[in-house]
Motif scaffolding. Structure first.
Motif, mmCIF file in Angstrom:
data_model
loop_
_atom_site.group_PDB
_atom_site.id
_atom_site.type_symbol
_atom_site.label_atom_id
_atom_site.label_comp_id
_atom_site.label_asym_id
_atom_site.label_seq_id
_atom_site.Cartn_x
_atom_site.Cartn_y
_atom_site.Cartn_z
ATOM 1 N N UNK A 21 -27.987 53.565 -33.774
ATOM 2 C CA UNK A 21 -27.291 53.503 -32.388
ATOM 3 C C UNK A 21 -26.996 52.034 -32.609
ATOM 4 N N UNK A 22 -26.483 51.317 -33.637
ATOM 5 C CA UNK A 22 -26.142 49.915 -33.599
ATOM 6 C C UNK A 22 -24.954 49.518 -32.953
ATOM 7 N N UNK A 23 -24.744 48.366 -32.161
ATOM 8 C CA UNK A 23 -23.601 48.269 -31.471
ATOM 9 C C UNK A 23 -22.530 47.970 -32.293
ATOM 10 N N UNK A 24 -21.387 48.573 -32.334
ATOM 11 C CA UNK A 24 -20.156 48.338 -33.128
ATOM 12 C C UNK A 24 -19.780 46.778 -33.056
ATOM 13 N N UNK A 25 -19.241 46.349 -34.195
ATOM 14 C CA UNK A 25 -18.788 44.914 -34.191
ATOM 15 C C UNK A 25 -17.049 45.058 -34.730
ATOM 16 N N UNK A 26 -16.166 45.589 -34.159
ATOM 17 C CA UNK A 26 -14.910 45.788 -34.648
ATOM 18 C C UNK A 26 -14.130 44.574 -35.200
ATOM 19 N N UNK A 27 -14.654 43.266 -34.569
ATOM 20 C CA UNK A 27 -14.087 42.082 -35.149
ATOM 21 C C UNK A 27 -14.637 41.671 -36.584
ATOM 22 N N UNK A 28 -15.674 42.260 -36.914
ATOM 23 C CA UNK A 28 -16.367 41.625 -38.364
ATOM 24 C C UNK A 28 -15.370 42.061 -39.334
ATOM 25 N N UNK A 29 -15.033 41.269 -40.375
ATOM 26 C CA UNK A 29 -14.146 41.494 -41.076
ATOM 27 C C UNK A 29 -14.358 40.826 -42.663
ATOM 28 N N UNK A 30 -13.430 41.297 -43.609
ATOM 29 C CA UNK A 30 -13.385 40.346 -44.960
ATOM 30 C C UNK A 30 -15.315 40.520 -45.480
ATOM 31 N N UNK A 31 -15.579 39.333 -46.333
ATOM 32 C CA UNK A 31 -16.829 39.247 -46.840
ATOM 33 C C UNK A 31 -17.953 39.467 -46.083
ATOM 34 N N UNK A 32 -17.920 39.006 -44.690
ATOM 35 C CA UNK A 32 -19.087 39.166 -43.843
ATOM 36 C C UNK A 32 -19.282 40.784 -43.429
ATOM 37 N N UNK A 33 -18.000 41.383 -43.363
ATOM 38 C CA UNK A 33 -18.357 42.762 -43.021
ATOM 39 C C UNK A 33 -19.027 43.377 -44.221
#
Length: 290
Positions: A21-33
């Protein structure tokens, strides 16, 4: 005391809830994602391997002479049962999941009895144990149950779904052929490669969809089977190195388990997956509309 036990159980079960049930992080992208998803995938895989990991650590850590006069194989049975009871108590495993794992234990134990029988002797358990039945220590079935436990836990933690799953009756027939060939190849020839070709054709379009974090990822189902089979083959090499059992060519000195066993384990993974998928199909619809 009861309150502290309840909190402990809730805390352990809460780990699974946190992972799913982790909260989503839609802005996470690229290498960090990539890094976040890779890390979470590894954590969930490690959690799915909890029973297998604890059990095999006990195998490797247990002295061959046993402890306090109790033979090693008997202690391993006690450890396996204790882990299972603890996981159900801690709500890390449901009763239905434990029943499925018992089924895998019985299937694996039956195969062990046949393979170690006097007429076949594919491998042997050389040490004495009080809990040997028909020459096979009772703990051995849990090695097969560990594979089933992993698939069951990973299915839930990674929210696994299958796209283009073949008709279940076909999958069951292939699974029966895989299991049957482990017995019959001693008498009428080894047809594993024909069965493997049939399985590849059957699952060629199948895709496993899983969710390490907040987005679905995809992998060919056949590739998943092969990768799991490879890691089991590695675990088998470690187990034989610690003399838990021996193949005939390892009696004089340890040697690497033949690479062909990888194919056998991959087929066993397909059979195990089919059992899990079929049991889940009885309880819920796992197809994804196409």
């Amino acid at each position: 005391m009861n309150m502290s036990r309840t909190r402990a159980r809730s805390g352990l079960a809460g780990i699974d809830r946190l992972l799913t049930d982790l909260p989503p992080m839609p802005d996470l992208a690229g290498l960090r994602r990539f890094c976040v998803e890779f890390l979470l995938f590894g954590i969930k895989e490690a959690r799915a391997c909890l029973f297998a990991g604890l059990f095999f650590v006990s195998i490797f850590a247990m002295p061959r002479a046993g402890l306090y006069g109790i033979p090693r194989y008997d202690l391993l049975l006690v450890v396996a049962l204790a882990i299972q009871i603890w996981m159900v108590w801690a709500r890390l495993e449901t009763l239905d999941e434990m029943k499925a794992i018992c089924l895998f234990h019985l299937i694996g134990f039956a195969l062990e009895v046949f393979k170690t029988s006097g007429a076949i002797q594919s491998w042997a358990y050389p040490d004495f144990a009080y809990t040997k039945l028909l020459g096979v220590p009772l703990f051995s079935g849990f090695m097969y149950a560990a594979v089933g436990s992993y698939i069951i836990q990973a299915w839930r933690l990674l929210d696994v779904r299958i796209r283009h799953h073949p008709p279940y009756w076909m999958a069951v027939l292939v699974a029966l052929a895989i299991y049957g060939n482990f017995f019959t190849h001693h008498f009428i020839g080894d047809y594993r490669w024909y069965i493997a070709a049939l399985a590849i054709g059957l699952y060629a379009r199948a895709t496993v969809i899983y969710r390490p974090f907040d987005r679905d990822r995809r992998m060919p189902l056949i590739l998943a089977f092969i990768l799991i089979g490879f890691f089991i083959w590695l675990a088998e090499n470690i187990s034989t190195f610690f003399a838990v059992w021996h193949y005939p060519n390892q009696l004089g000195a340890w040697s690497t388990v033949h690479l062909g066993k990888w194919s056998s384990w991959t087929l066993l993974v397909i059979m195990t997956f089919t059992i899990v998928a079929s049991l889940k199909h009885v309880r819920e619809r796992i197809y994804i509309p196409t």
